[in-house]
Design an enzyme around this catalytic site. Sequence first.
Site, mmCIF file in Angstrom:
data_model
loop_
_atom_site.group_PDB
_atom_site.id
_atom_site.type_symbol
_atom_site.label_atom_id
_atom_site.label_comp_id
_atom_site.label_asym_id
_atom_site.label_seq_id
_atom_site.Cartn_x
_atom_site.Cartn_y
_atom_site.Cartn_z
ATOM 1 N N PRO A 55 -8.617 54.024 79.749
ATOM 2 C CA PRO A 55 -7.293 54.519 79.328
ATOM 3 C C PRO A 55 -7.065 55.964 79.731
ATOM 4 O O PRO A 55 -7.056 56.864 78.894
ATOM 5 C CB PRO A 55 -7.340 54.357 77.805
ATOM 6 C CG PRO A 55 -8.789 54.486 77.451
ATOM 7 C CD PRO A 55 -9.556 53.922 78.616
ATOM 8 N N CYS A 56 -6.894 56.208 80.996
ATOM 9 C CA CYS A 56 -6.705 57.577 81.475
ATOM 10 C C CYS A 56 -5.391 58.169 80.975
ATOM 11 O O CYS A 56 -5.202 59.371 81.022
ATOM 12 C CB CYS A 56 -6.789 57.613 82.988
ATOM 13 S SG CYS A 56 -6.397 56.074 83.791
#
Length: 107
Positions: A55-56
Amino acid sequence: MSDRYELIYNIVRAIPSGRVTTYGHIAAAIGVRSGARLVGWALNAVAHQDRIDIPCHRVVNRLGELSGKMHFETPFVMRERLEAEGVGFLGDAVDLDQHIWVPEIAP
DNA sequence: ACTTTGACTTGCA
DNA sequence: ATGCAAGCCAAAG
């Protein structure tokens, strides 16, 4: 790929939904206090390759601004996802005081 | 093999 | 309090 990348990926993957963290915190967590740029590089590599399980979009700069939004498929998807997770925004930046998440320091 | 740049942060003027 | 400069690791030219 160095082992630091694995540490970075591990931390970013550990970010809870609805929470965000900063490059500096991640850098400090992997032991490289001033290596915030390295974190950005790691995420860029992740985004460019097929590491999308990370989940950048929950990683922002220390001001809470979505500095990496332009590296996504579209500059809007990042904010869309964060808002979908319940993250509040103050203008163009996330509400850090309310959603900041500090990773555990890795030895 | 060396130089330059990048999804950053901190420090000094 | 605001502005400029330096520092750090890794990758691309």
